[in-house]
Motif scaffolding. Structure first.
Motif, PDB file in Angstrom:
ATOM      1  N   SER A 265       1.180   4.127  -2.883  1.00 13.81           N
ATOM      2  CA  SER A 265       0.897   5.480  -2.399  1.00 13.81           C
ATOM      3  C   SER A 265       1.986   6.474  -2.779  1.00 13.81           C
ATOM      4  O   SER A 265       1.700   7.651  -2.999  1.00 13.81           O
ATOM      5  CB  SER A 265       0.720   5.482  -0.873  1.00 13.81           C
ATOM      6  OG  SER A 265      -0.402   4.711  -0.493  1.00 13.81           O
TER       7      SER A 265
ATOM      8  N   TRP B 278       0.837  -1.197   0.000  1.00 10.35           N
ATOM      9  CA  TRP B 278       0.000   0.000   0.000  1.00 10.35           C
ATOM     10  C   TRP B 278       0.875   1.252   0.000  1.00 10.35           C
ATOM     11  O   TRP B 278       0.609   2.218  -0.715  1.00 10.35           O
ATOM     12  CB  TRP B 278      -0.921  -0.031   1.207  1.00 10.35           C
ATOM     13  CG  TRP B 278      -2.045   0.948   1.220  1.00 10.35           C
ATOM     14  CD1 TRP B 278      -2.391   1.861   0.254  1.00 10.35           C
ATOM     15  CD2 TRP B 278      -3.004   1.111   2.260  1.00 10.35           C
ATOM     16  NE1 TRP B 278      -3.493   2.574   0.628  1.00 10.35           N
ATOM     17  CE2 TRP B 278      -3.893   2.139   1.867  1.00 10.35           C
ATOM     18  CE3 TRP B 278      -3.197   0.497   3.481  1.00 10.35           C
ATOM     19  CZ2 TRP B 278      -4.955   2.556   2.665  1.00 10.35           C
ATOM     20  CZ3 TRP B 278      -4.263   0.900   4.273  1.00 10.35           C
ATOM     21  CH2 TRP B 278      -5.123   1.917   3.870  1.00 10.35           C
TER      22      TRP B 278
ATOM     23  N   ASN C  41      -4.800   6.588  -1.031  1.00  9.11           N
ATOM     24  CA  ASN C  41      -3.388   6.351  -0.741  1.00  9.11           C
ATOM     25  C   ASN C  41      -3.079   6.715   0.698  1.00  9.11           C
ATOM     26  O   ASN C  41      -3.789   7.521   1.315  1.00  9.11           O
ATOM     27  CB  ASN C  41      -2.504   7.194  -1.673  1.00  9.11           C
ATOM     28  CG  ASN C  41      -2.472   6.648  -3.083  1.00  9.11           C
ATOM     29  OD1 ASN C  41      -2.715   5.470  -3.319  1.00  9.11           O
ATOM     30  ND2 ASN C  41      -2.181   7.518  -4.030  1.00  9.11           N
TER      31      ASN C  41
END
Length: 190
Positions: free
Chosen positions: A114, A110, A132
């Protein structure tokens, strides 16, 4: 005989068994998918596989958080009495490491998407746009998180392999109930 959703002193309940095997399959599947998606030549196919990988990563993160919450409220059955003292001390540490890797790995993924300067939205299973993390975008950050995700993946799969080897050792060499209690759920009256 009715099976129990919760753990008993001798076996895991069906909730923990279902979460264990589902997370295990997803974790190994994510490793295989990640391995393939970065080696495929077709950009379109790679893009689709990456989106699928991200979707399953968020699913895995949610399931592992659910499993940890369930584990905190449902004490696992103790190891059989024949298990050596050293293994009694190290087994909880190994499980803690598995949980940590299963949380850290999707979080690092993640973080990777992001900070990416490509700004490609993440849409888990094409249902919604996942926001994000509040991290600054840069090539350097993307490189860092890509490396972190890679190292966590390989360390996590090694730890999972060790976990499988330990379970098989218990079943075939020690001939105790450690593996079978994660296959057959506890009974309601147990």
């Amino acid at each position: 005989m009715q099976t129990s959703i919760t753990n008993t002193p001798t076996r895991y309940g069906w909730a923990m068994i279902l979460l264990h095997w589902l997370i295990g399959i997803l974790f190994i599947g994510q490793f295989a998918l990640g391995f393939v998606m970065v080696r495929i030549e077709s950009q379109r196919a790679a893009f689709e596989l990456i989106q699928l990988h991200k979707s399953f990563g968020f699913l895995l993160l949610g399931l592992i958080i659910l499993r940890i919450a369930w584990r905190l409220g449902n004490k696992p059955p103790p190891l059989p009495s024949r298990v050596a003292a050293l293994e009694r001390r190290t087994a909880p540490l190994a499980h803690l490491a598995l949980y940590a890797f299963q949380v850290a790995l999707p979080l690092s993924g993640w973080a990777l998407v992001s900070v990416s300067t490509l700004e490609i939205p993440t849409m888990p299973f094409n249902l919604f746009v996942m926001p994000n993390l509040p991290l600054a975008e840069s090539d350097a950050a993307e490189s860092f998180w890509a490396s972190a995700h890679w190292y966590l993946a390989y360390a996590g799969i090694a730890l999972a392999a060790l976990h499988v080897a330990a379970a098989l050792r218990h079943h075939f060499l020690l001939r105790d109930s450690v593996l079978t209690r994660m296959i057959t759920p506890s009974s309601a009256g147990e």
